[in-house]
Scaffold this active site. Structure first.
Site, PDB file in Angstrom:
ATOM      1  N   THR A  47       0.825  -1.209   0.000  1.00 44.30           N
ATOM      2  CA  THR A  47       0.000   0.000   0.000  1.00 44.30           C
ATOM      3  C   THR A  47       0.858   1.257   0.000  1.00 44.30           C
ATOM      4  OG1 THR A  47      -1.772  -1.157   1.155  1.00 44.30           O
ATOM      5  CG2 THR A  47      -1.805   1.239   1.226  1.00 44.30           C
ATOM      6  N   TYR A 110     -12.193  -5.417  -5.117  1.00 43.03           N
ATOM      7  CA  TYR A 110     -13.215  -4.668  -5.861  1.00 43.03           C
ATOM      8  C   TYR A 110     -14.609  -4.993  -5.350  1.00 43.03           C
ATOM      9  CZ  TYR A 110     -16.055  -2.644  -9.515  1.00 43.03           C
ATOM     10  OH  TYR A 110     -17.004  -1.901 -10.179  1.00 43.03           O
ATOM     11  N   TYR A 140      -2.965 -10.185   3.979  1.00 43.82           N
ATOM     12  CA  TYR A 140      -2.882  -8.737   4.170  1.00 43.82           C
ATOM     13  C   TYR A 140      -4.254  -8.210   4.596  1.00 43.82           C
ATOM     14  CZ  TYR A 140      -1.139  -3.979   3.145  1.00 43.82           C
ATOM     15  OH  TYR A 140      -0.742  -2.671   3.215  1.00 43.82           O
TER      16      TYR A 140
END
Length: 301
Positions: A47, A110, A140
């Protein structure tokens, strides 16, 4: 080769003017983090590294650049998550083929509110699709960004099904109770399951419960402080070192983390191109940059 434990930086990524990743500069930067930067390991293309904004071709080629530089595979956990299961498999395969078998894998982010069965199928597709006994997946958990949390039940189910291939978890929730729940449910390092909270402020609290260290964005700038706290003997010296760590983390938290860490690296290296961000993210404003400079100067005395 399973990733070593300790202090990791979620490495920021340098971009060219055309928006493409500068792989050579990222490799050199990670070498800095692994030496003078005070880190035991690096987690590129996560990230903080704007991994989901990096072109697929660049992500696929990056592990080969790390291999060519001779960076030890047990010091790198590549971010390979993607919404498409086939893309995740291709990215993880590219890392493994270059000798880097440790992968930090977001859930497919998504579609929102997927079932645990659906998430299990995503990770099972990765494990079975690669078919490599040496693969080591670090789940994660970052619900604030992915909006797809990983339940404790899913984590233990994956571990029970795939054994050592499910090697650990990065918990970026920022909630120490959540990290503790993952450690308790899996057995933590005593059961060879490596949970990494995302803030160095949690370092010793996590280690006391059985965490493996930390993977943090702010250790791009403050890895040496975290390493000093990790190495400090129990007692007053450790308390002082942890106060310095917490002060640095609190200061970093005042700013957009990725942009702030890139600005710090631009100052350290004298290379302003480090401030480039991948849209929709933007660099610090003039006011933020001036405030960060003043805060750094105050922090460093």
């Amino acid at each position: 080769m399973k990733a070593r434990r300790g202090i990791y930086a979620a490495a920021v990524s340098p971009f060219e003017a055309n928006g493409r990743l500068n792989s050579g500069k990222l490799v050199a930067y990670c070498q800095h983090l692994l030496s003078d930067g005070g880190c035991d390991g690096v987690a590129p293309t996560g990230t903080t590294g704007e991994g989901t904004s990096i072109a697929m071709a660049d992500r696929l080629a990056l592990p080969g650049a790390f291999a060519d530089a001779g960076i030890s595979p047990d010091r790198v956990i590549f971010g390979t998550g993607a919404p498409a299961s086939g893309d995740c498999l291709a990215l993880t395969a590219a890392a493994c083929d270059a000798g880097f078998t440790n992968a930090l894998v977001l859930p497919p982010y998504y579609y929102k509110a997927p079932s645990d069965d659906g998430l299990f199928a995503y990770y099972a597709n990765l494990v079975n699709g690669l078919g490599r006994d040496d693969l080591r997946i670090y789940l994660y958990h970052f619900p604030q960004m992915s909006a797809v949390p990983l339940s404790v039940e899913l984590v233990t189910r994956l571990k029970a099904e795939f054994g050592s291939v499910i090697a650990g978890l990065k918990d970026s929730s920022g909630d120490f109770a959540q990290s503790a729940a993952f450690i308790t449910a899996t057995g933590g390092v005593d059961a060879d399951f490596d949970v990494f909270p995302s803030s160095e402020a949690m370092l010793w609290d996590g280690l006391a419960l059985g965490s493996a260290g930390i993977i943090s964005g702010s250790t791009n700038a403050f890895g040496a402080k975290a390493q000093a706290a990790l190495q400090a003997p129990q007692g007053g010296a450790r308390d002082v070192a942890m106060e310095a760590v917490k002060a640095a983390r609190t200061m970093a938290g005042k700013y957009p983390m990725m942009a702030a860490m890139k600005q710090v690296e631009a100052w350290r290296s004298g290379d302003d191109s480090w401030t480039r961000m991948a849209p929709p993210l933007v660099p610090l404003s003039d006011a933020q940059r001036a405030s960060l400079r003043a805060d750094l100067d105050a922090l460093n005395g």
